[in-house]
Structure formats: C-alpha cells, structure tokens
Design a protein around this motif. Structure first.
Motif, PDB file in Angstrom:
ATOM      1  N   VAL A   6      -0.536  17.454   1.428  1.00 50.58           N
ATOM      2  CA  VAL A   6       0.709  17.604   2.177  1.00 50.58           C
ATOM      3  C   VAL A   6       0.430  17.112   3.592  1.00 50.58           C
ATOM      4  N   LEU A   7       1.242  16.159   4.045  1.00 50.61           N
ATOM      5  CA  LEU A   7       1.164  15.671   5.423  1.00 50.61           C
ATOM      6  C   LEU A   7       2.262  16.347   6.224  1.00 50.61           C
ATOM      7  N   VAL A  35       4.632  15.264   0.437  1.00 48.15           N
ATOM      8  CA  VAL A  35       3.698  15.677  -0.599  1.00 48.15           C
ATOM      9  C   VAL A  35       3.300  14.443  -1.398  1.00 48.15           C
ATOM     10  N   GLY A  36       1.994  14.186  -1.453  1.00 53.21           N
ATOM     11  CA  GLY A  36       1.491  13.027  -2.169  1.00 53.21           C
ATOM     12  C   GLY A  36       0.309  13.379  -3.042  1.00 53.21           C
ATOM     13  N   SER A  37      -0.128  12.395  -3.806  1.00 49.15           N
ATOM     14  CA  SER A  37      -1.306  12.594  -4.649  1.00 49.15           C
ATOM     15  C   SER A  37      -2.322  11.498  -4.376  1.00 49.15           C
ATOM     16  N   ALA A  38      -3.570  11.832  -4.604  1.00 54.80           N
ATOM     17  CA  ALA A  38      -4.668  10.909  -4.342  1.00 54.80           C
ATOM     18  C   ALA A  38      -5.694  11.030  -5.467  1.00 54.80           C
ATOM     19  N   PHE A  39      -5.322  10.539  -6.627  1.00 58.28           N
ATOM     20  CA  PHE A  39      -6.216  10.613  -7.771  1.00 58.28           C
ATOM     21  C   PHE A  39      -6.882   9.282  -8.080  1.00 58.28           C
ATOM     22  N   GLY A  40      -6.457   8.217  -7.435  1.00 57.53           N
ATOM     23  CA  GLY A  40      -7.028   6.900  -7.691  1.00 57.53           C
ATOM     24  C   GLY A  40      -8.356   6.714  -6.987  1.00 57.53           C
ATOM     25  N   PRO A  41      -8.828   5.481  -6.982  1.00 55.90           N
ATOM     26  CA  PRO A  41     -10.091   5.173  -6.307  1.00 55.90           C
ATOM     27  C   PRO A  41     -10.039   5.609  -4.835  1.00 55.90           C
ATOM     28  N   GLY A  43      -9.826   8.628  -3.696  1.00 58.30           N
ATOM     29  CA  GLY A  43      -9.328   9.995  -3.581  1.00 58.30           C
ATOM     30  C   GLY A  43      -8.663  10.272  -2.239  1.00 58.30           C
ATOM     31  N   PHE A  44      -9.160  11.303  -1.555  1.00 60.37           N
ATOM     32  CA  PHE A  44      -8.551  11.718  -0.292  1.00 60.37           C
ATOM     33  C   PHE A  44      -8.769  10.736   0.858  1.00 60.37           C
ATOM     34  N   ALA A  45      -9.443   9.623   0.602  1.00 61.75           N
ATOM     35  CA  ALA A  45      -9.513   8.556   1.610  1.00 61.75           C
ATOM     36  C   ALA A  45      -8.097   8.073   1.922  1.00 61.75           C
ATOM     37  N   ARG A  46      -7.167   8.308   1.008  1.00 56.31           N
ATOM     38  CA  ARG A  46      -5.775   7.943   1.246  1.00 56.31           C
ATOM     39  C   ARG A  46      -5.227   8.702   2.467  1.00 56.31           C
ATOM     40  N   VAL A  47      -5.639   9.943   2.649  1.00 54.78           N
ATOM     41  CA  VAL A  47      -5.203  10.717   3.816  1.00 54.78           C
ATOM     42  C   VAL A  47      -5.731  10.063   5.092  1.00 54.78           C
ATOM     43  N   ASP A  48      -6.968   9.601   5.064  1.00 56.50           N
ATOM     44  CA  ASP A  48      -7.530   8.890   6.220  1.00 56.50           C
ATOM     45  C   ASP A  48      -6.742   7.617   6.508  1.00 56.50           C
ATOM     46  N   ARG A  49      -6.319   6.935   5.464  1.00 56.34           N
ATOM     47  CA  ARG A  49      -5.507   5.734   5.629  1.00 56.34           C
ATOM     48  C   ARG A  49      -4.175   6.079   6.311  1.00 56.34           C
ATOM     49  N   HIS A  50      -3.554   7.176   5.876  1.00 55.73           N
ATOM     50  CA  HIS A  50      -2.302   7.624   6.504  1.00 55.73           C
ATOM     51  C   HIS A  50      -2.536   7.955   7.985  1.00 55.73           C
ATOM     52  N   ARG A  51      -3.659   8.593   8.286  1.00 52.79           N
ATOM     53  CA  ARG A  51      -3.990   8.933   9.684  1.00 52.79           C
ATOM     54  C   ARG A  51      -4.133   7.675  10.528  1.00 52.79           C
ATOM     55  N   ALA A  52      -4.806   6.674   9.989  1.00 54.98           N
ATOM     56  CA  ALA A  52      -5.008   5.416  10.715  1.00 54.98           C
ATOM     57  C   ALA A  52      -3.678   4.717  10.970  1.00 54.98           C
ATOM     58  N   THR A  78      -1.011  17.325  10.850  1.00 56.06           N
ATOM     59  CA  THR A  78      -2.082  17.875  10.030  1.00 56.06           C
ATOM     60  C   THR A  78      -1.927  17.423   8.593  1.00 56.06           C
ATOM     61  N   ALA A  79      -2.957  17.652   7.816  1.00 55.16           N
ATOM     62  CA  ALA A  79      -2.931  17.431   6.374  1.00 55.16           C
ATOM     63  C   ALA A  79      -3.518  18.658   5.702  1.00 55.16           C
ATOM     64  N   ILE A  80      -2.930  19.023   4.592  1.00 52.53           N
ATOM     65  CA  ILE A  80      -3.411  20.137   3.792  1.00 52.53           C
ATOM     66  C   ILE A  80      -3.737  19.555   2.420  1.00 52.53           C
ATOM     67  N   THR A  81      -4.936  19.802   1.928  1.00 55.66           N
ATOM     68  CA  THR A  81      -5.339  19.228   0.653  1.00 55.66           C
ATOM     69  C   THR A  81      -5.493  20.299  -0.422  1.00 55.66           C
ATOM     70  N   PHE A  82      -5.298  19.860  -1.657  1.00 53.11           N
ATOM     71  CA  PHE A  82      -5.433  20.691  -2.846  1.00 53.11           C
ATOM     72  C   PHE A  82      -6.372  19.939  -3.785  1.00 53.11           C
TER      73      PHE A  82
END
Length: 137
Positions: A6-7, A35-41, A43-52, A78-82
């Motif tokens: 969750v962003l 609310v998004g998902s990061a199950f691909g290659p 993973g949560f690096a997608r959140v870092d991409r959103h931050r950038a 912020t980001a909250i991860t599950f």
C-alpha cells in the motif's frame, strides 16, 4: 521477496492529471492510498521504483499510479508491505476511502485500487492494522 503493498500518497492541491488510457482525472487535494502487488521479478523492488518516480529520479510510467506519483506536487509519504501475501483486491476493498473508479484495477474485477483516503494517518494506520509492515516515513 514480493507480496502486496500500500502506497500512501499526498497531493497538496487539487490537480487534473492525464492517466494513460484512463484519460484526464480530476484529483482532489489530500491523501490517497494505492494498493498494488509485487510478485514478479524483483518483488518489492517495485516499491523502490515507485519511490524513485515520486522523487523525480525516474520518468518511465508503466502503471496508473505512475502518473499520480509523477505529478510534480505529489509526495509518496510511506509504503506498507504485506510479504508473501496476495491481498491486493481484499485491501483495496477494506481500506478506508472513496474509490477512484477504474484506477489501478484493469486486470481484475475491482472498482479501483486507488482510494481517496480520509487522511494520511488514517489510511496508514488502517493498513498496519491489517497486518502490514511500515517500510518508511
């Protein structure tokens, strides 16, 4: 590692933003939760991409949220991860806020995965109460 995230986003002033195939969307000033998902290659690096992207360090837009995050006045609070949890649609339905119809839900039957939230702390606390881990503030 991947999962659901969750962003929590702040837009200090109302804005009309072109959001890819959705076209122009009018956003009120205030807090939003995506609310998004990061199950691909990666993973949560997608959140870092959103931050950038939100910081202006990246320009490429792939998903609806990228257009909101790429707006010059938007901040990613912020980001909250599950981790390892596939809860994207469930959380989009359970978190407090008004759905921004069609936003972020092009690959499921949900109304939206972006919520016009009732405040930054409210949505952050609700996501943490759902079992999420606060990543940064």
């Amino acid at each position: 590692m991947g999962g659901t995230y969750v962003l929590v986003v702040n837009l200090p002033r109302a804005a009309t933003i072109e959001v890819g195939a959705l076209g122009r969307i009018e956003f009120d000033a205030g807090a939003y939760a995506y609310v998004g998902s990061a199950f691909g290659p990666g993973g949560f690096a997608r959140v870092d991409r959103h931050r950038a992207l939100a910081a202006g360090d990246r320009d490429t837009r792939h998903w609806h949220i990228d257009y909101l995050l790429g707006h010059s006045e938007t901040t990613l609070e912020t980001a909250i991860t599950f981790p390892d949890a596939d809860r994207e649609c469930e959380l989009a339905d359970r978190l407090p806020g008004e759905r921004v119809v069609g936003f972020g839900a092009s690959d499921c039957d949900c109304t939206a995965h972006l919520l016009d939230a009732f405040g930054l702390e409210t949505v952050r606390d609700a996501a943490v109460a759902e079992g999420g881990t606060l990543e940064f503030e």
